[in-house]
Design an enzyme around this catalytic site. Structure first.
Site, PDB file in Angstrom:
ATOM      1  N   HIS A 101       0.845  -1.199   0.000  1.00 35.90           N
ATOM      2  CA  HIS A 101       0.000   0.000   0.000  1.00 35.90           C
ATOM      3  C   HIS A 101       0.877   1.245   0.000  1.00 35.90           C
ATOM      4  O   HIS A 101       1.835   1.343   0.769  1.00 35.90           O
ATOM      5  CB  HIS A 101      -0.899   0.020   1.237  1.00 35.90           C
ATOM      6  CG  HIS A 101      -1.619   1.324   1.441  1.00 35.90           C
ATOM      7  ND1 HIS A 101      -1.401   2.146   2.532  1.00 35.90           N
ATOM      8  CD2 HIS A 101      -2.543   1.960   0.670  1.00 35.90           C
ATOM      9  CE1 HIS A 101      -2.163   3.221   2.438  1.00 35.90           C
ATOM     10  NE2 HIS A 101      -2.870   3.132   1.327  1.00 35.90           N
ATOM     11  N   SER A 102       0.568   2.186  -0.882  1.00 36.12           N
ATOM     12  CA  SER A 102       1.236   3.480  -0.901  1.00 36.12           C
ATOM     13  C   SER A 102       2.749   3.310  -1.029  1.00 36.12           C
ATOM     14  O   SER A 102       3.232   2.715  -1.991  1.00 36.12           O
ATOM     15  CB  SER A 102       0.853   4.258   0.368  1.00 36.12           C
ATOM     16  OG  SER A 102       1.254   5.592   0.298  1.00 36.12           O
TER      17      SER A 102
END
Length: 311
Positions: A101-102
């Site tokens: 994520h991210s």
């Protein structure tokens, strides 16, 4: 798959903390959290994913329950890529799936380019581009300088005790800096990101870690195109429509770098690349885990083939 276990992997500077769901006899999926988050950010998503995998969510060094780096050692993206390799070596994985994520997606993507034979699937959850936005060219030296100066400043003040605050103040401050998180999600990350002391709560994360652009290993667009050619993994990229589009929030309105990344991966990987846009913000995997699970689950099991979609 609601139950999980905790592991600590010994490393030269201490340990890497991991949360594990499922049997380690199953195919491994290593989950990489975003900047200043921790392994708890996957607590809502993983129970909704196929149960015939082993999911491990690690805390990067200086985050969550993992050890801080030794004094004098700064935090750079390359260090986190190295941590992924250490985890794979410790568990003797010849091949595994990466879900990031991210910033965790940037780390996972970089690892998949460096060690292409080790990654069979790469899942990017609202990940920002891996390369240098041309708008940032004149700032790159400033970021490098700022990271060094911030590290020295923190080291000079390390003798000062950490400021403890009430749980309510800690949560409010955290939410003020993370507008895409609601109260429940904020509490979930702080459960692993804080320690209770007599005066209240203190943050676990290393104070040497500052803004992501200070530690990001920016590469040119040309280098990104070249690196993408080494990918052997099938790649699923999930983009939250109200998510982030750049490492620096100040550049978020400029979507050209993200479009370049998508176009490059699509033209390079062809049928091995899937791009799905979903309604939601940057923490879509926490706020609407069922939406993300509906896309990730079939991809893990190889049941769904799509090149582009919007849900």
């Amino acid at each position: 798959m609601g139950l999980h276990s905790e592991l600590k992997l010994a490393v030269p500077w201490g340990h890497i903390a991991l949360k594990v769901w499922g049997s380690q006899k199953n195919p491994p999926v290593l989950c990489l959290h975003g900047w200043l988050d921790n392994a708890n950010s996957f607590d809502r998503l993983i129970p909704l994913l196929p149960q015939d995998f082993c999911y491990m969510a690690m805390d990067f060094g200086g985050h969550g329950l993992s050890s801080h780096y030794n004094p004098g050692l700064p935090y750079y993206q390359q260090n986190f890529v190295s941590e992924v390799r250490r985890v794979a070596t410790a568990f003797k994985w010849n091949q595994f799936t990466l879900l990031g994520h991210s910033f965790g997606g940037c780390v996972g993507g970089t690892f998949a380019c460096m060690f292409p034979e080790m990654v069979d699937k790469l899942i990017l959850l609202d990940s920002t581009p891996f390369f240098l936005d041309s708008n940032e060219m004149e700032n790159i030296l400033t970021y490098r300088r700022r990271n060094i100066e911030h590290t020295l400043q923190v080291e000079a003040s390390q003798k000062k005790s950490l400021r403890a605050v009430s749980p309510e103040e800690m949560l409010q401050g955290f939410l003020n800096n993370n507008s895409h998180l609601d109260k429940d999600c904020g509490e979930l990350i702080l459960q692993r990101g804080t320690t209770k002391v007599d005066a209240g709560l203190v943050l676990n994360r290393d104070r040497r870690i500052s803004w992501p652009e200070n530690s990001f290993d920016f590469v040119s667009k040309e280098m990104f195109v070249h690196s993408a050619k080494s990918l052997q993994a099938s790649v699923l990229m999930i983009k939250a429509l109200q998510g982030y589009y750049d490492v620096r929030r100040a550049n978020d309105a400029d979507k050209a770098p993200m479009h370049f990344m998508v176009d490059t991966l699509r033209s390079t990987l062809k049928e091995r690349f899937q791009f799905v846009e979903v309604p939601g913000n940057h923490y879509i995997h926490m706020n609407k885990p069922q939406v993300v699970a509906g896309v990730v689950g079939p991809f893990l099991q190889g049941l769904q083939r799509m090149t582009s979609a919007r849900l």
